[in-house]
Write a protein that holds these residues in place. Structure first.
Motif: not given
Length: 365
Positions: A217-218, A220-221
């Protein structure tokens, strides 16, 4: 039968003997003098102005030559005695006073102090005492001071301009971020930004191990932030969603208005001298300016026109007014035919009828 009145006998010298003389109206003058003398004496003490029929100096128990320190001292002494929260009926010096009369007395004391503590108000009050006959001037001076805003009007205007400028910048910044958020979702721009990021090595990172390892998730962000920054830097948005500029807000426009006026006056004088007096030929920049003015487009709108279309304007010599009018008529006739036959134009007319403009849209052919 005797005549009702005896005729005057004519005497010598052509006059009439025996006729009574007409008496002068002296009694009218006497009545006028008596009426004037019975008028009340002119006084400057009028209800509704300052302390009313009381003299503000007498209310505080000071003389007209008293200093501000003496006036403040007298006010504090009287305020302690007649203040509604501290007044006690029957105390020494307050015999015969009730709470209602003490409250009225305190208001009169406060009015006297407010009048005398301010130098301008005290000067106006002294002038009223010395010139009691100028009724209207006293009323005007008093109510002008009472109704004048306590805050400087220049400060109010400055605060209003600053508030409008802040709102302008925030609104433009929000529109710009809204446009960028939409462009990030458009596949065409997203693919181009991803390719640029890969070429610059912003997305080709080695896998991290150990404690520094990040979650998917990090990662992707961070990739989304990289793509967003590339789109923001590469794309040129014109019109109402363009990137906000501080020089365009109201406050900066007002501050820079002398510079803009001087620049415009210099440009206009140069234009008049070169093309009206000297009859020079228009250059490419001047031709584009006249074309933009004929089309009634702003500079940002004209900058958004692609280079091919702008060159076609030059080929058609649209800086000449007659040629531009012919070009506009041809465009209107072509648009009418297109709207009548093109299915996309039919959908556009249905959309304008049912929904109308006002939404953020980017049309990609």
């Amino acid at each position: 039968m005797a005549a009702p009145t005896e005729r005057c006998r004519r005497g010598g010298g052509g006059g009439f003997a025996g006729c009574p003389r007409t008496t002068k109206p002296w009694w009218r003058l006497a009545v006028l003098l008596f009426s004037v003398s019975s008028l009340p004496a002119v006084t400057a003490l009028v209800d509704g102005l300052y302390c009313g029929t009381e003299v503000c100096y007498d209310v505080l128990g000071v003389t007209r030559e008293a200093a501000k320190l003496d006036i403040a001292r007298a006010y504090r002494q009287l305020a302690r005695r007649y203040h509604p929260d501290r007044f006690r009926p029957g105390e020494p010096g307050s015999e015969g006073e009730t709470r209602e009369s003490a409250h009225a007395k305190f208001l009169l004391i406060a009015t006297a102090y407010e009048t005398l503590k301010d130098e301008d108000a005290r000067r106006d009050y002294d002038y009223m005492l010395d010139h009691p006959e100028e009724y209207y001037q006293h009323y005007y001076t008093y109510y002008r001071r009472q109704l004048t805003p306590k805050v400087d009007v220049r400060i109010v205007i400055l605060v209003t301009i600053c508030a409008i400028s802040i709102f302008q910048y925030y609104s433009w910044h929000s529109s710009y971020n809204e446009a960028i958020n939409y462009l990030v979702t458009v596949p065409k721009y997203r693919i181009q930004a991803t390719e640029i990021a890969k070429q610059q090595g912003l997305l080709n990172r080695t896998k991290e191990k150990g404690k520094n390892r990040r979650t998917k998730e990090e990662i992707r962000e961070q990739d989304e932030e990289v793509i967003r920054d590339i789109i923001k830097n590469k794309i040129d948005i014109q019109g109402g969603y363009q990137k906000p500029n501080l020089s365009d807000i109201l406050l900066c426009q007002i501050v820079l208005s002398p510079y803009y006026l001087t620049q415009y006056a210099s440009w206009y004088a140069s234009w008049f001298y070169r093309f009206t007096i000297c009859r020079e030929e228009y250059g490419e920049e001047e031709k584009f300016y006249i074309i933009r003015r004929n089309m009634k487009m702003s500079q940002s709108q004209f900058d958004g026109v692609d280079e091919t279309t702008r060159q076609s304007f030059l080929e058609k010599r649209l800086w000449i007014r007659e040629r531009y009018e012919l070009h506009r008529n041809e465009q209107e006739a072509e648009m009418k035919v297109k709207m009548a036959t093109d299915p996309r134009m039919k959908r556009y007319r249905r959309w304008m009828k049912n929904e109308g403009p006002g939404r953020l849209t980017f049309i990609d052919d």
